[in-house]
Design a protein around this motif. Structure first.
Motif, short mmCIF file in Angstrom:
data_model
loop_
_atom_site.label_atom_id
_atom_site.label_comp_id
_atom_site.label_asym_id
_atom_site.label_seq_id
_atom_site.Cartn_x
_atom_site.Cartn_y
_atom_site.Cartn_z
N ALA A 270 0.46 -36.10 30.36
CA ALA A 270 0.45 -34.97 29.68
C ALA A 270 1.56 -34.15 29.85
CB ALA A 270 -0.75 -34.42 29.73
N LEU A 271 2.25 -33.95 30.96
CA LEU A 271 3.38 -33.01 31.37
C LEU A 271 4.76 -33.38 30.95
CD1 LEU A 271 2.25 -32.47 35.15
CD2 LEU A 271 1.61 -31.13 33.21
N TYR A 272 4.61 -34.37 30.15
CA TYR A 272 6.10 -34.87 29.56
C TYR A 272 6.20 -34.08 27.94
CZ TYR A 272 7.41 -37.54 33.58
OH TYR A 272 7.81 -37.91 34.73
N ASP A 273 4.99 -34.28 27.34
CA ASP A 273 5.10 -33.67 25.88
C ASP A 273 4.08 -32.53 25.67
OD1 ASP A 273 2.37 -34.73 25.96
OD2 ASP A 273 3.06 -36.60 25.45
N GLN A 274 3.79 -32.28 24.47
CA GLN A 274 3.06 -31.02 24.17
C GLN A 274 1.51 -31.42 23.69
OE1 GLN A 274 5.24 -27.60 22.17
NE2 GLN A 274 6.84 -29.36 21.87
N ARG A 275 0.95 -32.51 24.20
CA ARG A 275 -0.34 -32.68 23.84
C ARG A 275 -1.44 -31.60 24.46
NH1 ARG A 275 -0.88 -38.57 26.98
NH2 ARG A 275 1.28 -38.45 26.39
N LEU A 276 -1.12 -31.26 25.57
CA LEU A 276 -1.88 -29.94 26.23
C LEU A 276 -1.18 -28.46 26.24
CD1 LEU A 276 -4.57 -29.73 27.87
CD2 LEU A 276 -3.20 -29.74 29.87
#
Length: 361
Positions: A270-276
């Motif tokens: 989740a720290l590689y994209d904007q899902r969170l």
């Protein structure tokens, strides 16, 4: 013998629903033995407090094995689903909660601390949430204020009460760096106030469950049960003895989260994209906010230590030693969780990471 299948592991760890994930997780095989890595992990193997190791490369589990015992008394082995007390590795989740609330418009990163906790003394007048996140507030260490004769566990609210009586600080807010567990305990209280719920529930509803980290908890005795729980141990007079809890173990904001390598794989993804979090929030978390003057930690962001290309954080608590080291540019992460009082595994994680970093050169 079942063959290691990174594609199946990736499906389980990062993409499946919670129902499918729970069934697939048991089917995902461990990586085969690796003489080099297993030699580095040898001290954790056998009838001793153990460890879980996960290496993620390019979004896939490159190495995933567990060693030793989660519970010495009944011989329960450590598995990739074993939940360890993360200790200060928890701080990245506390920071993420604040960033989520900032995105929601419920608070501002530069809000005065006393807007949210007005009972603090005058010394806190110029302290901000940004300074708590980056350890630049100058708050007095709450551990030094505790009564050593009092064996009761303190909670985040007790940290506030201790600091309410201290109209002094180590330095002017924003002028220096000093690592502060108390600052993150106060941030947990602010998460509760700004969200209208308690800190543990906010983490569960806004971070853990949306990411499929179904077995991760900010643990509260009498409120939740940690599944697949590892208990902490210390070597005393040559024997391993259970040392799972201290008087500060119930403080959540600075170190109270339990998780496993399998759940942390979902966090890493989740720290590689904007899902969170939005890209702007991730940039805040991962950008140098304070210079630390420490050799392995030139800078601190929001819940992350920063050393060149590496983002990392360790967690040390009575009976637990953990570390997560991320190299976002190289898409490489190493996570080591252990249920023993020594050694600190940062150097071990770096040694393991070098295999992949050197291969990429």
């Amino acid at each position: 013998m079942r063959r290691w299948n990174p594609r199946l592991a990736l499906l389980c760890l990062f993409a499946c629903s919670s129902l499918v994930c729970s069934s697939l997780a048991a089917a995902v095989p461990l990586a085969p033995p690796d003489p080099g890595i297993d030699a580095l992990m040898q001290r954790y193997d056998g009838q001793v407090p153990g460890a879980s190791l996960l290496v993620i490369k390019d979004g896939q589990p490159a190495f995933r094995r567990s060693y030793g015992l989660a519970v010495l008394e009944d011989g329960t082995p450590v598995t990739p689903a074993t939940n360890f007390r993360l200790a200060s590795v928890s701080k990245q989740f506390t920071a993420a909660a604040i960033l989520l609330l900032a995105e929601d418009g419920k608070l501002g990163i530069d809000d005065p601390l006393k807007r949210w906790l007005p009972s603090l003394p005058a010394v806190a007048d110029s302290m901000t949430l940004r300074q708590l996140l980056s350890h630049s507030s100058g708050l007095i260490d709450y551990e030094d204020l505790m009564d050593p004769a009092d064996s009761r566990q303190v909670h985040d609210i007790d940290v506030l009460h201790l600091l309410e009586k201290q109209d002094r600080s180590y330095f002017a807010p924003g002028s220096d760096y000093r690592y502060s567990n108390g600052g993150y305990a106060l941030l947990a209280l602010i998460v509760g106030k700004a969200s209208g719920t308690d800190f543990a529930s906010f983490l569960r509803q806004r971070i853990f469950l949306p990411l499929g980290m179904n077995n991760t908890y900010a643990h509260q005795d009498g409120v939740d049960e940690v599944p697949n729980r590892a208990y902490g141990y210390s070597q005393i007079d040559g024997r391993w003895q259970r040392t799972d809890q201290s008087t500060t173990s119930a403080v959540l904001g600075d170190g109270g989260i339990y998780s496993s390598i399998d759940d942390l794989a979902k966090w890493d993804a989740a720290l590689y994209d904007q899902r969170l979090l939005k890209a702007s929030s991730l940039q805040l978390a991962f950008s140098p906010a304070t210079a630390t003057k420490e050799a392995d930690v030139p800078f601190y962001g929001f819940g992350w230590r920063i050393n060149g290309d590496a983002l990392w954080h360790s967690g040390e608590s009575i009976g637990f030693r953990n570390v997560i080291v991320r190299y976002p540019k190289q898409k490489l992460t190493v996570i080591v969780l252990s249920n023993r009082n020594e050694p600190e595994p940062y150097a071990l994680a770096i040694d393991i990471a070098r295999r992949w970093l050197d291969a990429a050169r």
